[in-house]
Scaffold this active site. Structure first.
Site, PDB file in Angstrom:
ATOM      1  N   ASP A 173       0.981  -1.186   0.020  1.00 41.29           N
ATOM      2  CA  ASP A 173       0.042  -0.106   0.030  1.00 41.29           C
ATOM      3  C   ASP A 173       0.880   1.334  -0.035  1.00 41.29           C
ATOM      4  OD1 ASP A 173      -2.037   1.793   0.474  1.00 41.29           O
ATOM      5  OD2 ASP A 173      -3.469   0.623   1.432  1.00 41.29           O
ATOM      6  N   CYS A 204      -7.970  -1.946  -4.036  1.00 42.07           N
ATOM      7  CA  CYS A 204      -7.726  -0.554  -4.221  1.00 42.07           C
ATOM      8  C   CYS A 204      -8.720   0.092  -4.931  1.00 42.07           C
ATOM      9  CB  CYS A 204      -6.246  -0.630  -5.085  1.00 42.07           C
ATOM     10  SG  CYS A 204      -4.808  -1.101  -4.660  1.00 42.07           S
ATOM     11  N   PRO A 205      -8.880   1.564  -4.663  1.00 34.60           N
ATOM     12  CA  PRO A 205      -9.585   2.161  -5.640  1.00 34.60           C
ATOM     13  C   PRO A 205      -9.096   2.531  -6.978  1.00 34.60           C
ATOM     14  CG  PRO A 205      -8.519   3.552  -4.229  1.00 34.60           C
ATOM     15  CD  PRO A 205      -8.267   2.316  -3.712  1.00 34.60           C
ATOM     16  N   THR A 231     -11.855  -8.126  -6.292  1.00 36.50           N
ATOM     17  CA  THR A 231     -13.103  -7.855  -5.937  1.00 36.50           C
ATOM     18  C   THR A 231     -13.288  -6.167  -5.715  1.00 36.50           C
ATOM     19  OG1 THR A 231     -12.679  -7.856  -3.647  1.00 36.50           O
ATOM     20  CG2 THR A 231     -13.818  -9.726  -4.754  1.00 36.50           C
ATOM     21  N   SER A 232     -12.388  -5.389  -6.349  1.00 34.37           N
ATOM     22  CA  SER A 232     -12.365  -3.956  -6.140  1.00 34.37           C
ATOM     23  C   SER A 232     -12.913  -3.458  -7.495  1.00 34.37           C
ATOM     24  CB  SER A 232     -10.946  -3.388  -6.103  1.00 34.37           C
ATOM     25  OG  SER A 232      -9.948  -3.954  -7.101  1.00 34.37           O
ATOM     26  N   ARG A 233     -12.112  -3.044  -8.500  1.00 31.85           N
ATOM     27  CA  ARG A 233     -12.639  -2.357  -9.662  1.00 31.85           C
ATOM     28  C   ARG A 233     -12.042  -3.047 -11.068  1.00 31.85           C
ATOM     29  NH1 ARG A 233     -16.109  -0.886  -6.987  1.00 31.85           N
ATOM     30  NH2 ARG A 233     -17.121   1.385  -6.897  1.00 31.85           N
ATOM     31  N   ASP A 257     -15.118 -10.415  -9.263  1.00 30.48           N
ATOM     32  CA  ASP A 257     -16.260 -10.108  -8.895  1.00 30.48           C
ATOM     33  C   ASP A 257     -16.616  -8.823  -9.744  1.00 30.48           C
ATOM     34  OD1 ASP A 257     -18.766 -10.237  -7.652  1.00 30.48           O
ATOM     35  OD2 ASP A 257     -17.978  -8.370  -6.274  1.00 30.48           O
ATOM     36  N   GLU A 262     -17.807  -3.996 -17.467  1.00 34.77           N
ATOM     37  CA  GLU A 262     -18.915  -4.491 -17.085  1.00 34.77           C
ATOM     38  C   GLU A 262     -20.215  -3.780 -17.141  1.00 34.77           C
ATOM     39  OE1 GLU A 262     -19.495  -3.481 -12.277  1.00 34.77           O
ATOM     40  OE2 GLU A 262     -17.630  -4.644 -12.762  1.00 34.77           O
ATOM     41  N   HIS A 294     -20.215  -8.843  -9.830  1.00 33.66           N
ATOM     42  CA  HIS A 294     -20.376  -7.705  -8.738  1.00 33.66           C
ATOM     43  C   HIS A 294     -21.178  -7.713  -7.571  1.00 33.66           C
ATOM     44  CE1 HIS A 294     -18.978  -3.249  -8.923  1.00 33.66           C
ATOM     45  NE2 HIS A 294     -18.745  -3.574  -7.490  1.00 33.66           N
TER      46      HIS A 294
END
Length: 329
Positions: A173, A204-205, A231-233, A257, A262, A294
């Protein structure tokens, strides 16, 4: 306050209406927010949007003309919003920074476990009367190294779970989380994490810096055959590069996810349609790939928290002109 809610599903009504109470009048719109559908917010002071709604400069200009004062995101991510344009137009933007980190982290664990033990394949086999175990060999999580990229609330929650499995947890991070370190998480560089981790999970964003964080070069630095979880973006991963990694065996398992394209797929029932996204269809052909639509956020606890914070943002803005969790460009 009259609020137009875009991308409405039945579950949005179920959780948003009780949270709104008599404080706000909600106008539900099933359509996804685009420049063409923005006009549906006419007569409202606020709009409520979701992750795949388009809140760019063109949409915000329409909102300004309609007298919209605040855009309330019912999500933590805000990469779909042009914050610079919003600030220029004087439209406030608020989000839900934390609703249920456990919901997302537990879904990441579900993907890890299903891929590791081939649950998705075993389920399909047994339903066809095939009880053979060939091809379903997994591995113990105990003693494996899990690399977590991004140690905010979700990443920290995942670290706690994986430590409970007896895994060694390493993390990357831009700012180390003291709570994670105190639990026994070791911080390292991204390059070292990719080279050491048996499982890499992204939390992360999505920003200009993190877009395609996992590209061909990153995959080349990963431990051969490692599992990759996102599972973030969706934009965190270069899908074309990941497909090549799957073909070469560089990526042993892939759990998603989210997906970078998408917008035209997720949250809709397309079971009777021909999916036009060839890249997505290619992903589904791999037996070591598991994709969910998602749904990491989709728990009763998370939806209740999202609805409560979203309505609180609107109430605070109406009372003071600034939401509790207001974003600034």
């Amino acid at each position: 306050m009259i609020v137009t809610v875009f991308s409405t599903k039945s579950y949005d009504r179920t959780f948003l209406e009780p949270a709104a109470g008599t404080a706000h009048s909600l106008k539900f719109v099933e359509s996804r927010l685009t420049q063409e559908t923005a006009i549906l917010a006419r007569g409202s002071k606020a709009v409520c949007v979701f992750v795949n709604d388009q809140v760019d400069a063109a949409v915000l200009k329409v909102f300004k003309e309609l007298g919209i004062e605040i855009v309330a995101l019912r999500s933590a991510g805000f990469n779909n919003v042009d914050l610079v344009a919003a600030k220029k137009l004087g439209i406030a933007v608020a989000r839900v920074p934390a609703y249920s980190p456990e919901a997302v982290s537990e879904h990441a664990v579900a993907l890890i476990m299903a891929l590791d033990r081939n649950i998705h394949r075993a389920y399909a086999r047994v339903r066809e009367g095939n009880f053979a175990l060939e091809g379903l060999l997994g591995f113990n999580l105990h003693g494996r190294t899990v690399g977590i990229v991004g140690t905010g609330r979700v990443g920290t929650s995942l670290a706690k779970i994986m430590l409970g499995f007896g895994c060694k947890v390493i993390a990357y991070d831009v700012m180390a989380n003291e709570g994670c370190a105190a639990m026994g998480v070791t911080y390292t560089t991204l390059e070292n994490l990719l080279g050491q981790a048996d499982i890499v999970s992204l939390h992360c964003p999505l920003t200009d810096e993190t877009r395609h964080l996992i590209d061909a070069a990153a995959i080349g630095r990963m431990k051969h055959g490692a599992m990759l979880i996102n599972t973030s973006r969706g934009g965190m991963i270069d899908t074309a590069a990941v497909i090549q990694g799957l073909k070469s065996g560089a990526i042993g398992h892939l759990g998603l996810d989210v997906y970078e394209e998408e917008d035209d797929l997720f949250f809709e029932d397309l079971s009777s349609a021909v999916i036009q996204d060839d890249v997505f269809e290619r992903l589904l052909m791999f037996s070591n790939v598991l994709v969910t639509g998602h749904q990491g956020f989709f728990t009763k606890e998370a939806l209740s928290a999202i609805a409560a914070t979203t309505m609180a943002n609107l109430s605070t803005f109406e009372a003071s002109g600034q939401a509790t969790y207001q974003l600034a460009a």
